[in-house]
Design a protein around this motif. Structure first.
Motif, mmCIF file in Angstrom:
data_model
loop_
_atom_site.group_PDB
_atom_site.id
_atom_site.type_symbol
_atom_site.label_atom_id
_atom_site.label_comp_id
_atom_site.label_asym_id
_atom_site.label_seq_id
_atom_site.Cartn_x
_atom_site.Cartn_y
_atom_site.Cartn_z
ATOM 1 N N ILE A 17 0.837 -1.205 0.000
ATOM 2 C CA ILE A 17 0.000 0.000 0.000
ATOM 3 C C ILE A 17 0.866 1.247 0.000
ATOM 4 O O ILE A 17 0.598 2.226 -0.692
ATOM 5 C CB ILE A 17 -0.933 -0.009 1.222
ATOM 6 C CG1 ILE A 17 -1.899 -1.190 1.114
ATOM 7 C CG2 ILE A 17 -1.709 1.283 1.325
ATOM 8 C CD1 ILE A 17 -2.778 -1.359 2.336
ATOM 9 N N ALA A 18 1.956 1.204 0.792
ATOM 10 C CA ALA A 18 2.836 2.379 0.860
ATOM 11 C C ALA A 18 3.465 2.658 -0.485
ATOM 12 O O ALA A 18 3.702 3.810 -0.851
ATOM 13 C CB ALA A 18 3.924 2.149 1.913
ATOM 14 N N ALA A 19 3.749 1.574 -1.229
ATOM 15 C CA ALA A 19 4.334 1.767 -2.557
ATOM 16 C C ALA A 19 3.371 2.490 -3.477
ATOM 17 O O ALA A 19 3.778 3.189 -4.406
ATOM 18 C CB ALA A 19 4.724 0.414 -3.154
ATOM 19 N N GLN A 20 2.072 2.320 -3.208
ATOM 20 C CA GLN A 20 1.075 3.002 -4.024
ATOM 21 C C GLN A 20 0.863 4.445 -3.582
ATOM 22 O O GLN A 20 0.165 5.199 -4.258
ATOM 23 C CB GLN A 20 -0.244 2.228 -3.949
ATOM 24 C CG GLN A 20 -0.141 0.808 -4.488
ATOM 25 C CD GLN A 20 -1.418 0.024 -4.281
ATOM 26 O OE1 GLN A 20 -2.424 0.578 -3.826
ATOM 27 N NE2 GLN A 20 -1.386 -1.255 -4.604
ATOM 28 N N VAL A 23 -1.682 5.125 2.624
ATOM 29 C CA VAL A 23 -1.610 4.176 3.728
ATOM 30 C C VAL A 23 -2.716 4.477 4.725
ATOM 31 O O VAL A 23 -3.111 5.624 4.918
ATOM 32 C CB VAL A 23 -0.241 4.222 4.438
ATOM 33 C CG1 VAL A 23 0.860 3.771 3.519
ATOM 34 C CG2 VAL A 23 0.046 5.617 4.967
ATOM 35 N N THR A 24 -3.214 3.435 5.357
ATOM 36 C CA THR A 24 -4.224 3.562 6.401
ATOM 37 C C THR A 24 -3.545 3.511 7.765
ATOM 38 O O THR A 24 -2.339 3.253 7.875
ATOM 39 C CB THR A 24 -5.250 2.433 6.292
ATOM 40 O OG1 THR A 24 -4.571 1.176 6.502
ATOM 41 C CG2 THR A 24 -5.912 2.422 4.911
ATOM 42 N N VAL A 192 -2.830 14.006 10.391
ATOM 43 C CA VAL A 192 -4.194 14.301 9.960
ATOM 44 C C VAL A 192 -4.643 15.657 10.478
ATOM 45 O O VAL A 192 -5.276 16.445 9.761
ATOM 46 C CB VAL A 192 -5.147 13.191 10.436
ATOM 47 C CG1 VAL A 192 -6.603 13.564 10.133
ATOM 48 C CG2 VAL A 192 -4.801 11.869 9.771
ATOM 49 N N SER A 193 -4.302 15.958 11.732
ATOM 50 C CA SER A 193 -4.680 17.243 12.327
ATOM 51 C C SER A 193 -4.021 18.404 11.578
ATOM 52 O O SER A 193 -4.688 19.391 11.232
ATOM 53 C CB SER A 193 -4.266 17.259 13.799
ATOM 54 O OG SER A 193 -4.451 18.535 14.362
ATOM 55 N N LEU A 194 -2.722 18.291 11.317
ATOM 56 C CA LEU A 194 -2.028 19.384 10.630
ATOM 57 C C LEU A 194 -2.479 19.513 9.175
ATOM 58 O O LEU A 194 -2.515 20.628 8.632
ATOM 59 C CB LEU A 194 -0.524 19.152 10.692
ATOM 60 C CG LEU A 194 0.102 19.349 12.077
ATOM 61 C CD1 LEU A 194 1.562 18.946 12.076
ATOM 62 C CD2 LEU A 194 -0.045 20.807 12.515
ATOM 63 N N THR A 270 0.545 9.318 1.277
ATOM 64 C CA THR A 270 -0.679 9.999 1.683
ATOM 65 C C THR A 270 -1.453 9.122 2.651
ATOM 66 O O THR A 270 -1.608 7.918 2.435
ATOM 67 C CB THR A 270 -1.558 10.304 0.455
ATOM 68 O OG1 THR A 270 -0.800 11.073 -0.482
ATOM 69 C CG2 THR A 270 -2.803 11.072 0.859
ATOM 70 N N LEU A 271 -1.952 9.750 3.728
ATOM 71 C CA LEU A 271 -2.751 9.018 4.700
ATOM 72 C C LEU A 271 -4.194 8.946 4.242
ATOM 73 O O LEU A 271 -4.723 9.886 3.650
ATOM 74 C CB LEU A 271 -2.656 9.677 6.073
ATOM 75 C CG LEU A 271 -1.244 9.887 6.627
ATOM 76 C CD1 LEU A 271 -1.309 10.453 8.035
ATOM 77 C CD2 LEU A 271 -0.463 8.595 6.599
ATOM 78 N N ALA A 272 -4.820 7.829 4.539
ATOM 79 C CA ALA A 272 -6.186 7.608 4.079
ATOM 80 C C ALA A 272 -7.167 8.592 4.703
ATOM 81 O O ALA A 272 -8.212 8.896 4.115
ATOM 82 C CB ALA A 272 -6.617 6.177 4.390
ATOM 83 N N ASP A 273 -6.856 9.131 5.892
ATOM 84 C CA ASP A 273 -7.788 10.012 6.599
ATOM 85 C C ASP A 273 -7.438 11.490 6.468
ATOM 86 O O ASP A 273 -8.177 12.335 6.987
ATOM 87 C CB ASP A 273 -7.808 9.650 8.090
ATOM 88 C CG ASP A 273 -8.377 8.270 8.341
ATOM 89 O OD1 ASP A 273 -9.495 8.006 7.877
ATOM 90 O OD2 ASP A 273 -7.697 7.448 8.997
#
Length: 479
Positions: A17-20, A23-24, A192-194, A270-273
């Motif tokens: 997933i990180a390669a894509q 990530v969650t 996510v907050s920032l 990129t984070l999923a949230d």
């Protein structure tokens, strides 16, 4: 074993997933668990404890050892210092006994006496050479079998200690996993907050830029003053500075998350949230809970309980030194020169069996005081366990209170945000209609910014408080 396989599988999935580039939270957890050096060390300690447990179990079985020795002697071994003469007995038919045949004086018929000793008629010669043995090269060897029969309970206690030590290693590993997961969650939600604050800062800059353009138009029309435009420009500069700080903080927080996950700090994913406008709300937890269930789930409590059991067994080990010990021993020997056959220069073999018994009698109180010290140390661990239980109860209550407070704060910030949004809308409409000043719009924008920022902080705080409450209650998810 299933837990470790799950960690490996999740880590492999997370790398894909990180390669894509996306990530969650679960992926970040899996990467951190798969790359964390302390967890790998804890896993090795579990293996070490397993080997030590097998080592302790082997003490029940007989041990087989081989010992060999070689010695070179300068001189040979001689039983006499010179040739020896020994009187010889002959059989006397009259007395039916063996008697010394003595030299008799023909004139008197009495034995001849020399230096007070009768002179034997016959003497046997024992030459020194016959009683000298070649011991220049001495070889010895033995195969020994030792079977413990009774060791005062020491072997059983050591097996219990290694059993509890292995469970302790597993418990400490799980506790370390919880710490890593909590750190990952904190770093993840910080990003996510920032990211949310970055969108907020960008929106705020857009609002102030829009107001700045409107004021510039009014200045050109002669409706607004230069002072008003300067005050708006100051707010615009402040908004851009705030955006720059948020951007820098976001970069640093991403680096921290990558480091916690065990990835290169310059990796971009990129984070999923992070692009969600609103995070999924957590279910409000009840304010009451069963502390016995909490104690049963806490790994640190379980570790201390195991430590108490280990020190109890150590006290039994100390007590075993005060009790008799019995062991059976068998050996098969080999010696050259052969002491079983006249010191012949060839190997001689023989076996022996026996038993060893050791009974402590008097050690001036040393053994008993050692046992008392071990018992006292076990009691200290029990007191430490009771103290930690009390602290855990306080910790859980504090975490629950903070969680409830964070949830209430989040509800209030949502209400405040709705009010701030309506206030900003009305201020913008009034300004366009010419019935409000730019200062009122700036105040409304500032209030809107503060309400949004507080709502983001409160939302993230609910998440972190929920994770922390799960951790202190022993309910944090472990793969």
């Amino acid at each position: 074993m299933l837990r470790y396989l799950s960690i490996i599988f999740c880590a492999a999935t997370s790398f894909s997933i990180a390669a894509q580039g996306v990530v969650t939270l679960d992926s970040c957890r899996a990467m951190a668990l798969g790359n964390n050096k302390e967890i790998k060390t804890a896993e090795l300690k579990i293996k070490q404890a397993g080997y030590q447990r097998k080592e302790a179990a082997a003490a029940y079985l007989p041990s087989v050892d081989f010992e060999g020795a070689y010695t070179y002697n300068q001189k040979n071994l001689s039983l006499v210092d010179k040739d020896q003469l020994l009187p010889v007995k002959t059989f006397n038919p009259l007395t039916q006994n063996y008697e010394y045949e003595l030299l008799v004086n023909p004139s008197t018929g009495q034995p001849v006496i020399v230096n007070g000793t009768p002179v034997p008629l016959q003497m046997a010669l024992l030459p020194k050479d016959a009683l000298t043995f070649n011991t220049h090269n001495v070889f010895a060897g033995a195969i020994t079998v030792t079977q413990p029969i009774y060791m005062g309970g020491k072997i059983k206690a050591m097996n219990e200690i290694t059993h509890f030590a292995q469970d302790l290693a597993i418990s400490m590993h799980d506790s370390k996993v919880e710490d890593v997961i909590y750190n990952v969650d904190a770093a993840y939600w910080q990003v996510v907050s920032l990211k949310a604050k970055q969108r907020l800062a960008e929106g705020y800059v857009s609002l102030v830029e829009s107001l700045d353009n409107d004021v510039k138009a009014l200045v050109e029309q002669g409706v607004a003053t230069r002072t008003t435009l300067l005050s708006v420009d100051v707010k615009l500069n402040e908004a851009q500075i705030a955006l720059t700080k948020v951007n820098d903080g976001l970069v640093l927080s991403r680096m921290l998350l990558a480091q916690v996950c065990g990835m290169p700090i310059n990796d971009q994913f990129t984070l999923a949230d992070e692009d969600k406008e609103t995070l999924a709300e957590t279910t409000l937890r009840p304010a009451t809970f069963n502390m016995d269930n909490v104690y049963a789930k806490r790994h640190d409590i379980h570790s201390l309980e195991l430590a108490v059991k280990i020190f109890d067994q150590k006290a039994k080990v100390a007590r075993s030194e005060m009790l008799p010990t019995i062991a059976a021993v068998g050996a098969y020997h080999a010696m050259n020169p052969n002491t079983y056959n006249g010191f012949a220069n060839k190997f001689g073999f023989a076996f022996s069996v026996g038993a060893m018994v050791k009974i402590p009698i008097w050690h001036w109180g040393g053994l008993s005081n050692k046992y008392k010290a071990a018992v006292t140390e076990a009691r200290m661990k029990q007191v430490e366990l009771d103290d930690v239980r009390e602290k855990v109860q306080l910790q859980v209550n504090q975490a629950s209170f903070k969680y409830q407070e964070a949830y209430k704060t989040y509800d209030m910030t949502c209400k405040n945000l709705r009010v701030a949004e309506e206030n900003l809308r009305m201020a913008q409409v009034a300004f366009k209609e010419g019935v409000s000043t730019s200062d009122e719009v700036l105040k409304a924008q500032t209030a809107w910014l503060a309400a949004n920022s507080e709502k983001i902080d409160a939302e993230i705080n609910v998440r972190l408080c929920d994770v922390y409450l799960s951790k202190v209650m022993g309910e944090l998810k472990i793969y």
